[in-house]
Write a protein that holds these residues in place. Structure first.
Motif, mmCIF file in Angstrom:
data_model
loop_
_atom_site.group_PDB
_atom_site.id
_atom_site.type_symbol
_atom_site.label_atom_id
_atom_site.label_comp_id
_atom_site.label_asym_id
_atom_site.label_seq_id
_atom_site.Cartn_x
_atom_site.Cartn_y
_atom_site.Cartn_z
ATOM 1 N N TYR A 51 2.763 31.994 19.958
ATOM 2 C CA TYR A 51 3.231 33.053 18.969
ATOM 3 C C TYR A 51 2.048 33.977 18.659
ATOM 4 O O TYR A 51 1.710 34.309 17.615
ATOM 5 C CB TYR A 51 3.712 32.382 17.846
ATOM 6 N N HIS A 52 1.026 34.056 19.515
ATOM 7 C CA HIS A 52 -0.268 34.695 19.091
ATOM 8 C C HIS A 52 -0.069 36.058 18.755
ATOM 9 O O HIS A 52 -0.672 36.620 17.852
ATOM 10 C CB HIS A 52 -1.152 34.752 20.277
ATOM 11 N N GLU A 53 1.085 36.722 19.115
ATOM 12 C CA GLU A 53 1.225 38.254 18.575
ATOM 13 C C GLU A 53 1.537 38.312 17.267
ATOM 14 O O GLU A 53 1.488 39.258 16.576
ATOM 15 C CB GLU A 53 2.226 38.902 19.428
ATOM 16 N N ASN A 56 -1.317 37.434 12.477
ATOM 17 C CA ASN A 56 -1.632 38.129 11.434
ATOM 18 C C ASN A 56 -0.693 38.304 10.395
ATOM 19 O O ASN A 56 -0.818 38.918 9.148
ATOM 20 C CB ASN A 56 -2.396 39.385 11.565
ATOM 21 N N GLN A 57 0.549 37.549 10.527
ATOM 22 C CA GLN A 57 1.648 37.899 9.894
ATOM 23 C C GLN A 57 1.633 36.849 8.859
ATOM 24 O O GLN A 57 1.212 35.576 8.898
ATOM 25 C CB GLN A 57 3.033 37.643 10.630
ATOM 26 N N PRO A 58 2.144 36.945 7.631
ATOM 27 C CA PRO A 58 2.334 36.252 6.479
ATOM 28 C C PRO A 58 2.989 34.946 6.504
ATOM 29 O O PRO A 58 2.642 33.763 6.263
ATOM 30 C CB PRO A 58 2.841 36.805 5.322
ATOM 31 N N PHE A 59 4.108 35.035 7.725
ATOM 32 C CA PHE A 59 4.818 33.772 7.930
ATOM 33 C C PHE A 59 4.428 32.842 9.070
ATOM 34 O O PHE A 59 4.805 31.734 9.486
ATOM 35 C CB PHE A 59 6.328 34.103 8.410
ATOM 36 N N TYR A 60 3.120 33.501 9.562
ATOM 37 C CA TYR A 60 2.671 32.834 10.800
ATOM 38 C C TYR A 60 2.354 31.253 10.681
ATOM 39 O O TYR A 60 2.732 30.515 11.483
ATOM 40 C CB TYR A 60 1.126 33.483 11.333
ATOM 41 N N ASP A 61 1.595 30.667 9.509
ATOM 42 C CA ASP A 61 1.559 29.245 9.547
ATOM 43 C C ASP A 61 2.849 28.363 9.305
ATOM 44 O O ASP A 61 2.883 27.611 9.955
ATOM 45 C CB ASP A 61 0.588 29.003 7.869
ATOM 46 N N ASP A 62 3.669 29.081 8.565
ATOM 47 C CA ASP A 62 5.044 28.421 8.773
ATOM 48 C C ASP A 62 5.582 28.197 10.029
ATOM 49 O O ASP A 62 6.309 27.328 10.176
ATOM 50 C CB ASP A 62 5.983 29.104 7.537
ATOM 51 N N LEU A 63 5.548 29.252 10.584
ATOM 52 C CA LEU A 63 6.138 29.399 11.928
ATOM 53 C C LEU A 63 5.469 28.286 12.949
ATOM 54 O O LEU A 63 6.243 27.562 13.756
ATOM 55 C CB LEU A 63 5.731 30.608 12.728
ATOM 56 N N ILE A 64 4.236 28.212 12.720
ATOM 57 C CA ILE A 64 3.538 27.206 13.645
ATOM 58 C C ILE A 64 3.895 25.791 13.306
ATOM 59 O O ILE A 64 4.183 24.919 14.041
ATOM 60 C CB ILE A 64 1.887 27.326 13.544
ATOM 61 N N SER A 65 3.849 25.580 11.872
ATOM 62 C CA SER A 65 4.088 24.019 11.472
ATOM 63 C C SER A 65 5.765 23.971 11.860
ATOM 64 O O SER A 65 5.941 22.769 12.433
ATOM 65 C CB SER A 65 3.725 23.798 10.106
#
Ligand code: DAT
Ligand code: MG
Length: 140
Positions: A51-53, A56-65
């Protein structure tokens, strides 16, 4: 038209909700072939590459967890036009905007827990397949 290949992930809620069969049935019924498949728990480093693209998105941390929160099914799907075709079967990223008849439209309500990943371009399909499978294991 040349056959394409794409990477599909049944995300953790799809596995927990026992929707693997339902989702894979729809992909097969469309006419695509599930040519390689495994279940696994995605480690954080792999999730970040995948998901590297979005880093910088605000939802990135939620997405990874979320994507690392439980077992997933990862598959290489092949067939004519399957990259875009699978995106149609999946429906809009936000399940509220995904029409009935699509996987997300029929089974999801939440943009994070949207059940399924499918590559969006030829370049991303090849990049993502290489993250999850060794080429020699695909050549069958
Ligand atoms: P897709 O999974 O349809 O290819 P994407 O690549 O734009 O969508 O985003 C990857 C994932 O990130 C998506 O499946 C769920 C999450 N996501 C995207 N947009 C979001 C948003 N606005 N709020 C929360 N999560 C989002
Ligand atoms: Mg995407």
């Amino acid at each position: 038209m040349n056959s394409e290949r794409t990477l599909v992930i049944v995300k953790p809620d799809g596995v927990q909700r026992r929707l693997i069969g339902e989702i894979l049935t729809r992909i097969e019924r469309k006419g695509y072939v599930i040519s390689s498949m495994k279940t696994m728990k995605i480690e954080k480093a792999l999730a970040e590459k995948h998901y590297h693209e979005h880093e910088n998105q605000p939802f990135y941390d939620d997405l990874i967890s979320y994507i690392t929160s439980g077992r997933v099914v990862v598959a290489v799907v092949t067939g004519e036009g399957c990259i875009n075709g699978l995106r149609y079967l999946m429906g809009n990223t936000d399940p509220i905007k995904a029409p009935p008849g699509t996987i997300r439209g029929d089974f999801a309500t939440n943009v994070t827990k949207n059940l399924i990943h499918g590559s969006d371009t030829l370049e991303n399909a090849e990049r993502e397949i290489a993250l999850f499978f060794r080429e020699e294991d695909l050549d069958i």
